[in-house]
Design a protein around this motif. Sequence first.
Motif, mmCIF file in Angstrom:
data_model
loop_
_atom_site.group_PDB
_atom_site.id
_atom_site.type_symbol
_atom_site.label_atom_id
_atom_site.label_comp_id
_atom_site.label_asym_id
_atom_site.label_seq_id
_atom_site.Cartn_x
_atom_site.Cartn_y
_atom_site.Cartn_z
ATOM 1 N N MET A 83 56.589 55.857 60.557
ATOM 2 C CA MET A 83 56.528 55.011 59.821
ATOM 3 C C MET A 83 55.261 55.783 58.668
ATOM 4 S SD MET A 83 54.953 51.062 60.108
ATOM 5 C CE MET A 83 56.659 50.432 60.269
ATOM 6 N N ALA A 84 55.410 55.133 57.353
ATOM 7 C CA ALA A 84 54.491 55.674 56.445
ATOM 8 C C ALA A 84 53.371 55.063 56.756
ATOM 9 C CB ALA A 84 55.136 55.477 54.976
ATOM 10 N N LYS A 85 51.982 55.693 56.177
ATOM 11 C CA LYS A 85 50.757 55.124 56.548
ATOM 12 C C LYS A 85 50.641 53.948 55.272
ATOM 13 C CE LYS A 85 46.094 56.423 56.055
ATOM 14 N NZ LYS A 85 44.988 56.945 54.950
ATOM 15 N N VAL A 86 50.005 52.788 55.718
ATOM 16 C CA VAL A 86 49.855 51.666 54.648
ATOM 17 C C VAL A 86 48.289 52.091 54.109
ATOM 18 C CG1 VAL A 86 49.372 49.533 54.613
ATOM 19 C CG2 VAL A 86 51.346 50.264 55.735
ATOM 20 N N ASN A 87 48.209 52.061 52.838
ATOM 21 C CA ASN A 87 46.911 52.159 52.222
ATOM 22 C C ASN A 87 46.373 50.666 51.995
ATOM 23 O OD1 ASN A 87 44.705 52.851 50.927
ATOM 24 N ND2 ASN A 87 45.634 54.235 49.537
ATOM 25 N N LEU A 88 45.229 50.320 52.624
ATOM 26 C CA LEU A 88 44.703 49.040 52.592
ATOM 27 C C LEU A 88 43.854 48.731 51.268
ATOM 28 C CD1 LEU A 88 43.722 48.481 56.094
ATOM 29 C CD2 LEU A 88 45.975 47.893 55.051
ATOM 30 N N ASN A 89 43.563 50.058 50.905
ATOM 31 C CA ASN A 89 42.593 50.028 49.558
ATOM 32 C C ASN A 89 43.532 49.906 48.530
ATOM 33 O OD1 ASN A 89 40.126 50.289 51.135
ATOM 34 N ND2 ASN A 89 40.887 52.721 51.268
ATOM 35 N N ARG A 90 42.818 49.512 47.439
ATOM 36 C CA ARG A 90 43.483 49.217 45.840
ATOM 37 C C ARG A 90 43.456 50.738 45.171
ATOM 38 N NH1 ARG A 90 40.890 44.808 42.440
ATOM 39 N NH2 ARG A 90 42.203 45.316 41.067
ATOM 40 N N VAL A 91 44.650 51.288 45.056
ATOM 41 C CA VAL A 91 44.737 52.630 44.368
ATOM 42 C C VAL A 91 45.777 52.496 43.004
ATOM 43 C CG1 VAL A 91 44.402 53.885 46.551
ATOM 44 C CG2 VAL A 91 46.716 53.409 45.767
ATOM 45 N N TYR A 139 48.437 49.660 43.573
ATOM 46 C CA TYR A 139 49.183 49.671 44.773
ATOM 47 C C TYR A 139 48.227 49.017 45.766
ATOM 48 C CZ TYR A 139 52.160 52.989 42.132
ATOM 49 O OH TYR A 139 52.778 53.372 40.988
ATOM 50 N N VAL A 140 48.603 48.154 46.496
ATOM 51 C CA VAL A 140 47.643 47.457 47.522
ATOM 52 C C VAL A 140 48.443 47.248 48.892
ATOM 53 C CG1 VAL A 140 46.086 45.712 48.119
ATOM 54 C CG2 VAL A 140 46.401 46.477 45.703
ATOM 55 N N GLY A 141 47.709 47.599 49.895
ATOM 56 C CA GLY A 141 48.471 47.171 51.197
ATOM 57 C C GLY A 141 49.850 47.951 51.427
ATOM 58 N N MET A 142 50.159 49.015 50.887
ATOM 59 C CA MET A 142 51.457 49.718 51.037
ATOM 60 C C MET A 142 51.394 51.176 51.045
ATOM 61 S SD MET A 142 53.042 48.791 47.405
ATOM 62 C CE MET A 142 54.576 49.967 47.607
ATOM 63 N N PRO A 143 52.459 51.775 51.615
ATOM 64 C CA PRO A 143 52.373 53.237 51.322
ATOM 65 C C PRO A 143 52.428 53.645 50.089
ATOM 66 C CG PRO A 143 54.263 52.614 53.060
ATOM 67 C CD PRO A 143 53.397 51.212 52.204
ATOM 68 N N THR A 144 52.092 54.942 49.707
ATOM 69 C CA THR A 144 52.162 55.465 48.689
ATOM 70 C C THR A 144 53.389 55.497 48.039
ATOM 71 O OG1 THR A 144 49.978 57.017 48.836
ATOM 72 C CG2 THR A 144 51.472 57.405 47.036
ATOM 73 N N ALA A 145 53.731 55.059 46.743
ATOM 74 C CA ALA A 145 55.101 54.819 46.369
ATOM 75 C C ALA A 145 55.206 55.083 44.673
ATOM 76 C CB ALA A 145 55.688 53.331 46.747
ATOM 77 N N GLY A 146 56.329 55.170 44.202
ATOM 78 C CA GLY A 146 56.558 55.224 42.740
ATOM 79 C C GLY A 146 55.739 56.163 42.198
ATOM 80 N N LEU A 147 55.387 55.776 41.008
ATOM 81 C CA LEU A 147 54.764 56.833 39.975
ATOM 82 C C LEU A 147 53.515 57.455 40.827
ATOM 83 C CD1 LEU A 147 54.389 58.136 37.436
ATOM 84 C CD2 LEU A 147 53.104 55.931 36.805
ATOM 85 N N ALA A 148 52.642 56.734 41.760
ATOM 86 C CA ALA A 148 51.498 57.371 42.475
ATOM 87 C C ALA A 148 52.027 58.093 43.440
ATOM 88 C CB ALA A 148 50.942 56.207 43.263
ATOM 89 N N LYS A 149 53.124 58.084 44.069
ATOM 90 C CA LYS A 149 53.775 59.081 44.861
ATOM 91 C C LYS A 149 54.331 60.404 44.234
ATOM 92 C CE LYS A 149 56.971 59.910 48.915
ATOM 93 N NZ LYS A 149 58.012 59.203 49.655
ATOM 94 N N ALA A 150 54.804 60.175 42.862
ATOM 95 C CA ALA A 150 55.348 61.429 42.202
ATOM 96 C C ALA A 150 54.195 62.005 41.366
ATOM 97 C CB ALA A 150 56.040 60.853 40.897
ATOM 98 N N THR A 151 53.146 61.499 41.448
ATOM 99 C CA THR A 151 51.907 62.184 40.881
ATOM 100 C C THR A 151 50.657 62.335 41.748
ATOM 101 O OG1 THR A 151 50.950 60.155 39.981
ATOM 102 C CG2 THR A 151 52.450 61.403 38.229
ATOM 103 N N SER A 152 49.734 61.333 41.905
ATOM 104 C CA SER A 152 48.667 61.455 42.535
ATOM 105 C C SER A 152 48.153 60.013 42.592
ATOM 106 C CB SER A 152 47.657 62.716 42.723
ATOM 107 O OG SER A 152 47.022 62.374 41.316
#
Length: 165
Positions: A1-9, A127-140
């Motif tokens: 399961m993908a790691k959930v990031n609890l912080n706001r990124v 992105y809050v409370g979810m794995p890295t996704a979308g544009l953030a996953k494509a970039t950083s």
Amino acid sequence: MAKVNLNRVTHAYTGDELVVFLIGMRINRPWRVRQWWPSFSAMPPMLKELTTDPDSGLLGYRMTFGAGGPTVIQYWSSTQKLYAYASDPHAEHRPAWAKFNRLARKAPGTVGIWHETFVVARAESIYVGMPTAGLAKATSTVPVTARSDRAADRLTGRESRTDTA
């Protein structure tokens, strides 16, 4: 399961150009599998080809499924690289496109293909409370700070005047 990031990124991207390319298909006659399956099954080899070539220009992608069929959301570093891939006679795309056109002529309206291309001048994300996704996953990703707390500030790059969202 993908790691959930609890912080706001938010995403971070410093490239010269950012292109969002949407491509999908609509299965109009699901019982005509021989007509739509080749188009459906052509996308994974193209994505594999692009993701294994760091110079392709594809930054990342995600696939979604809707009522009519699949959609792939792709993030590219330039329109030039996107168009170069689409027209490369040695890449997976050209034979798949030719096959789609041959099958579409035999059974018009069975399956539809569409795409939309957007050159993005500025982009904002959170992105809050979810794995890295979308544009953030494509970039950083970078943490949301007081300077980037508000969506308007992230979009314009201005420093936030308040600490509220």
